[in-house]
Design a protein around this motif. Structure first.
Motif, PDB file in Angstrom:
ATOM      1  N   HIS A 181      -1.659  -7.498   2.815  1.00  0.00           N
ATOM      2  CA  HIS A 181      -1.631  -8.140   4.017  1.00  0.00           C
ATOM      3  C   HIS A 181      -2.781  -7.631   4.858  1.00  0.00           C
ATOM      4  N   LYS A 182      -3.714  -6.621   4.340  1.00  0.00           N
ATOM      5  CA  LYS A 182      -4.464  -6.319   5.281  1.00  0.00           C
ATOM      6  C   LYS A 182      -5.837  -7.387   4.932  1.00  0.00           C
ATOM      7  N   ASP A 190      -6.992   5.864  -0.815  1.00  0.00           N
ATOM      8  CA  ASP A 190      -6.329   4.844  -0.375  1.00  0.00           C
ATOM      9  C   ASP A 190      -7.476   4.021   0.096  1.00  0.00           C
ATOM     10  N   GLY A 228       0.863  -1.269  -0.004  1.00  0.00           N
ATOM     11  CA  GLY A 228      -0.002   0.221   0.024  1.00  0.00           C
ATOM     12  C   GLY A 228       0.856   1.117  -0.060  1.00  0.00           C
ATOM     13  N   THR A 229       2.019   1.236   0.852  1.00  0.00           N
ATOM     14  CA  THR A 229       2.807   2.420   0.591  1.00  0.00           C
ATOM     15  C   THR A 229       3.313   2.694  -0.629  1.00  0.00           C
ATOM     16  N   GLN A 252      -7.576  -0.022   3.752  1.00  0.00           N
ATOM     17  CA  GLN A 252      -8.428  -0.694   4.963  1.00  0.00           C
ATOM     18  C   GLN A 252      -9.635  -0.926   4.533  1.00  0.00           C
ATOM     19  N   SER A 268      -3.903  -3.029  -0.536  1.00  0.00           N
ATOM     20  CA  SER A 268      -2.743  -3.965   0.054  1.00  0.00           C
ATOM     21  C   SER A 268      -3.039  -5.287   0.322  1.00  0.00           C
TER      22      SER A 268
HETATM   23  N1  PLP Z   1      -2.681   3.090   3.823  1.00  0.00           N
HETATM   24  C1  PLP Z   1      -3.269   2.852   4.800  1.00  0.00           C
HETATM   25  C2  PLP Z   1      -4.721   3.272   5.287  1.00  0.00           C
HETATM   26  C3  PLP Z   1      -2.559   1.686   5.731  1.00  0.00           C
HETATM   27  O1  PLP Z   1      -3.457   1.461   6.857  1.00  0.00           O
HETATM   28  C4  PLP Z   1      -1.654   1.226   5.436  1.00  0.00           C
HETATM   29  C5  PLP Z   1      -0.996   0.254   6.488  1.00  0.00           C
HETATM   30  O2  PLP Z   1      -0.989   0.035   7.590  1.00  0.00           O
HETATM   31  C6  PLP Z   1      -0.835   1.630   4.397  1.00  0.00           C
HETATM   32  C7  PLP Z   1      -1.567   2.488   3.608  1.00  0.00           C
HETATM   33  C8  PLP Z   1       0.401   0.981   3.776  1.00  0.00           C
HETATM   34  O3  PLP Z   1       0.169  -0.278   3.479  1.00  0.00           O
HETATM   35  P1  PLP Z   1       1.563  -1.393   3.427  1.00  0.00           P
HETATM   36  O4  PLP Z   1       1.406  -1.806   4.755  1.00  0.00           O
HETATM   37  O5  PLP Z   1       0.963  -2.590   2.369  1.00  0.00           O
HETATM   38  O6  PLP Z   1       2.503  -0.719   2.804  1.00  0.00           O
END
Ligand code: PLP
Length: 390
Positions: free
Chosen positions: A203-204, A178, A73-74, A181, A201
């Motif tokens: 892993h969620k 984004d 996600g990042t 979640q 992402s």
């Molecule tokens: N955006 C949100 C809203 C998140 O909760 C997270 C992770 O906690 C991320 C982005 C980042 O995702 P990743 O952990 O896959 O890099």
């Protein structure tokens, strides 16, 4: 009762079916190939990549060519905000985000500021809601992109994305959301939401860590963050993480079959817990929106009880929770989300997040509540003693 995990917004365990789907793509048989290789090993990997892309695209109501796999996600958030801002620099120099975005967006915005862009950080109300009118007011003729998260990772507040996206489209501005979640719990369809770009992402949603994706509507230019072999239609170079991507796709396939039912179940458990907690813990204050929130999210403050102290006590009792966003833990910085919601300092310090998962049971929540009630009494007594002794 064994250990209780109530931190599913931080991450989730990889499902057995997902591990099994990934295994052949790690093995020495013929699944480990590089998707760019011409031989049969490569073809096998490429077919798995294509299938995974089709599956994720269908889950989002998108075309396969609109999906770029990333390292999570990042990276998807960075690529969206920075990549769109740079690609459309000829149009202007302005970007809009909310003040409660994940750090992946906020720190990308800060990077853009250091590169000469102007950033507007739009405020939220005390529930963590963005007012669509404030987005409209912030847009100027130099605005390139607006990025507002679908649901917040700390308090679970669900934003009026359709309305905000409609405003951005009307004003000729790109809109990214984004959905890291929300994807695991709510319907996320790109046309329905009206977004140009969207991050998810793995892993969620009970997939492996280190893999995610950016949806980018066909025809929209983006400047890559990574340069190399030109994979992912030149948007994201680097040998594709085939086992991770296959796992992400399998987790998505399983998610779609269960999402509605799981969310409904979690919402009932969550509401029951909150009702009892409010009755049993004096002064408990629920943080976030009463109804517009992720079904698995519980966030509350217990004035007089430090969040960190409560977390440690819960951990000793075998209960995993969070006092803010996991990505910010390890630091004792107060939550930027709760601060932006203008919570009193006392409530920010004492905030606790419990996030339910597909296997969370009512018995686990009862046990957690019992521990919370007991620990609250003990910690409050200790504070009283300290005050009397001082
Ligand atoms: N955006 C949100 C809203 C998140 O909760 C997270 C992770 O906690 C991320 C982005 C980042 O995702 P990743 O952990 O896959 O890099």
């Amino acid at each position: 009762m064994g250990r209780i995990y109530l931190d599913h917004s931080a991450t989730t365990p990889v499902r057995t079916e997902v591990r099994e789907a990934m295994e052949p793509f790690l093995a020495e048989s013929d699944g480990f190939g590089n998707a760019s290789s011409i031989h049969s090993y490569g073809q096998h990997a490429k077919a798995a990549l294509d299938n995974s892309r089709e599956l994720l695209a269908a889950a989002l109501g998108a075309e396969p060519s609109e999906i770029t796999f990333t390292s999570g996600g990042t990276e998807a958030d960075n690529l969206a905000l920075i990549g769109l801002a740079f690609a459309h620099r000829a149009k202007g120099d302005h970007v809009i985000v909310s003040s409660i975005e994940h750090d992946a967006i906020l720190n990308s915005a800060k990077f853009l500021e250091s590169a000469g862009f102007r950033v507007t950080y739009v405020a939220v109300d005390s529930f963590g809601l963005v007012d669509p009118q404030s987005i409209s007011d912030a847009i100027d003729e130099k605005t390139i992109v607006v990025s507002i998260m679908h649901a917040n990772n700390e308090v679970g507040t669900i934003q009026p994305i359709r309305e905000i996206a409609a405003i951005a489209r009307e004003r000729g501005v790109l809109f990214h959301s984004d959905a890291v979640q929300s994807f695991g719990q709510l319907p996320v369809f790109v046309d329905d939401l009206g977004v140009h770009a969207l991050s998810v992402s793995s892993h969620k949603i009970y997939g492996p860590k280190g893999v995610g994706a950016l949806y980018l509507r066909r025809g929209i230019g983006i400047t890559p963050l990574l340069y190399g072999g030109g994979q992912e239609r030149d948007r994201r170079s680097g040998t594709e993480n085939i086992p991770g991507i296959v796992g992400f796709a399998e987790a998505t396939r399983l998610l779609l079959a269960e999402r509605d039912a799981n969310s409904e179940r979690m919402q009932v458990l969550r509401n029951g817990f909150l009702q009892k907690a409010t009755a049993q813990i004096e002064g408990l204050r629920i943080n976030g929106h009463p109804t517009r929130r992720l079904p698995n999210n519980i966030n509350f403050s217990v004035p007089g009880v430090e969040g960190e102290a409560m977390l440690l006590n819960l951990d000793i009792a075998g209960i995993a929770a969070s006092s803010g966003s996991a990505c910010a833990s390890g630091s004792i910085e107060p939550s930027h989300v709760l601060l932006a919601m203008n919570l009193p300092a006392e409530c920010v310090r004492s905030a606790l997040r419990l996030t339910l998962g597909r296997k969370t049971t009512e018995a686990e929540l009862y046990a957690t509540l019992e521990t919370l009630v007991r620990t609250t009494q003990r910690l409050r007594q200790m504070t009283d003693h300290t005050l009397t002794a001082a």
